[in-house]
Enzyme design. Structure first.
Site, PDB file in Angstrom:
ATOM      1  N   GLU A 138      26.804 -21.901  34.823  1.00  0.00           N
ATOM      2  CA  GLU A 138      26.518 -20.663  35.560  1.00  0.00           C
ATOM      3  C   GLU A 138      27.119 -20.682  36.964  1.00  0.00           C
ATOM      4  O   GLU A 138      26.911 -21.633  37.735  1.00  0.00           O
ATOM      5  CB  GLU A 138      24.999 -20.442  35.635  1.00  0.00           C
ATOM      6  CG  GLU A 138      24.642 -19.152  36.380  1.00  0.00           C
ATOM      7  CD  GLU A 138      23.239 -18.640  36.142  1.00  0.00           C
ATOM      8  OE1 GLU A 138      22.463 -19.287  35.397  1.00  0.00           O
ATOM      9  OE2 GLU A 138      22.902 -17.580  36.715  1.00  0.00           O
ATOM     10  N   LYS A 164      16.790 -24.606  25.583  1.00  0.00           N
ATOM     11  CA  LYS A 164      17.705 -24.775  26.723  1.00  0.00           C
ATOM     12  C   LYS A 164      16.919 -25.271  27.929  1.00  0.00           C
ATOM     13  O   LYS A 164      15.806 -24.786  28.187  1.00  0.00           O
ATOM     14  CB  LYS A 164      18.397 -23.440  27.054  1.00  0.00           C
ATOM     15  CG  LYS A 164      19.277 -23.517  28.314  1.00  0.00           C
ATOM     16  CD  LYS A 164      20.151 -22.291  28.489  1.00  0.00           C
ATOM     17  CE  LYS A 164      19.476 -21.130  29.169  1.00  0.00           C
ATOM     18  NZ  LYS A 164      18.991 -21.384  30.541  1.00  0.00           N
ATOM     19  N   SER A 180      14.764 -15.471  32.109  1.00  0.00           N
ATOM     20  CA  SER A 180      15.085 -14.224  32.805  1.00  0.00           C
ATOM     21  C   SER A 180      14.127 -13.113  32.377  1.00  0.00           C
ATOM     22  O   SER A 180      14.036 -12.091  33.059  1.00  0.00           O
ATOM     23  CB  SER A 180      16.536 -13.809  32.523  1.00  0.00           C
ATOM     24  OG  SER A 180      16.791 -13.779  31.132  1.00  0.00           O
TER      25      SER A 180
HETATM   26  O1  KIV Z   1      17.309 -17.065  31.554  1.00  0.00           O
HETATM   27  C1  KIV Z   1      18.421 -16.640  31.207  1.00  0.00           C
HETATM   28  O2  KIV Z   1      18.592 -15.492  30.778  1.00  0.00           O
HETATM   29  C2  KIV Z   1      19.543 -17.550  31.337  1.00  0.00           C
HETATM   30  C3  KIV Z   1      20.917 -16.965  31.203  1.00  0.00           C
HETATM   31  C4  KIV Z   1      21.267 -16.276  32.460  1.00  0.00           C
HETATM   32  C5  KIV Z   1      21.924 -17.981  30.825  1.00  0.00           C
HETATM   33  O3  KIV Z   1      19.374 -18.705  31.579  1.00  0.00           O
END
Ligand code: KIV
Length: 269
Positions: free
Chosen positions: A184, A115, A47
């Site tokens: 999500e 992640k 993000s």
């Molecule tokens: O990229 C990000 O900030 C995310 C969150 C919204 C979980 O994947």
């Protein structure tokens, strides 16, 4: 402040029903505030592309971008579990490249885990990362990295077939050895079912109150994204407005000559 947050600490929180908190950060000073607030997990999310780098989507974000911001965040914290996001196509191409990229986030960036967005289709890579010693957090439900296929960011799992797939994806990630998942934008009843079925922590975003914890993009909750935030976001403070006012004030005072004044200078009369 309490002890360092590890994967084991998160597992115990799930077991005891204590809620887990997670927020994004992209720099050392913001991350140290997040840690001071008592948050458990910090995500250097892709993000960053939309919140800081001016992109329309997360797709242009590179492993170098995430690495740069992960290094900065890791210099600002000592207690939170630091998770770095694997950007679009930094995984899913070749397994060796996935491990090399994730390895850089851990070895050079100081991340304690990575992640990855995706479910059943990335299970082999998740297993390979864990075999290599890199803890993995899954991310299912809405996948912003698939926006070119879906065309928009919308709630996932409303139809039975979609809900079944989200459940299957979550269970496959747990079986593959992921230590937690981000869930999500799914209906809260589906989130409840997944949270109850899984033994690993389920961290929700736009997935209702029944998850083991919640994650949010910090810039959204601080009111820094100028209305470009999803519907489920609660704005806890409108820093955007306060910043605008402060900057206009500086501009005005300098131009009219009221700043600098005697109280804010090394004044010699
Ligand atoms: O990229 C990000 O900030 C995310 C969150 C919204 C979980 O994947």
């Amino acid at each position: 402040m309490s002890d360092k947050i590890t994967i084991e600490v998160l597992r115990r929180k799930k077991e005891s029903g204590e809620k887990i908190t997670a927020l994004t950060s992209y720099d050392a000073s913001a991350a140290s505030r997040v840690e001071k607030a008592g948050i458990d997990l910090i995500l250097v999310g892709d993000s960053v592309g939309m919140t800081l780098l001016g992109y329309e989507t997360t797709l242009p974000v590179t492993i170098e971008d995430v690495l740069h911001h992960t290094k900065a965040v890791s210099r600002g914290i000592s207690r939170c579990l630091l998770v770095a996001d694997m950007p679009f196509l930094s995984f899913g191409v070749e397994q060796a490249e996935t491990i090399r990229n994730a390895g850089r986030l851990v070895k050079e960036g100081g991340a304690g885990a990575v992640k990855l967005e995706g479910g059943e289709q990335i299970i082999d890579e998740v297993k390979a990362l864990i075999r290599a010693g890199i803890p993995v957090m899954g991310h299912v439900g809405l996948s912003p990295q698939h926006v070119l296929l879906t065309g928009r960011y919308s709630v996932q799992g409303k139809k039975k077939s979609e809900a079944d797939q989200v459940l299957k994806d979550s269970e496959s990630l747990q079986r593959a050895g992921a230590f937690a998942i981000v869930l999500e934008c799914v209906p809260s009843e589906l989130a409840k079912e997944i949270t109850e079925r899984l033994t690993i922590p389920v961290i929700g975003i736009g997935a209702g109150p029944y998850c083991d914890g919640q994650i949010m993009v910090t810039n959204d909750l601080l009111g820094l994204t100028d209305g470009r935030h999803p519907k489920f976001v609660k704005i806890y403070v409108n820093l955007g407005e306060q910043i605008d006012k402060a900057l206009e004030c500086f501009n005005k005072e300098v131009k009219e000559g009221s700043y600098p004044d005697k109280d804010h200078s090394y004044w010699i009369d």
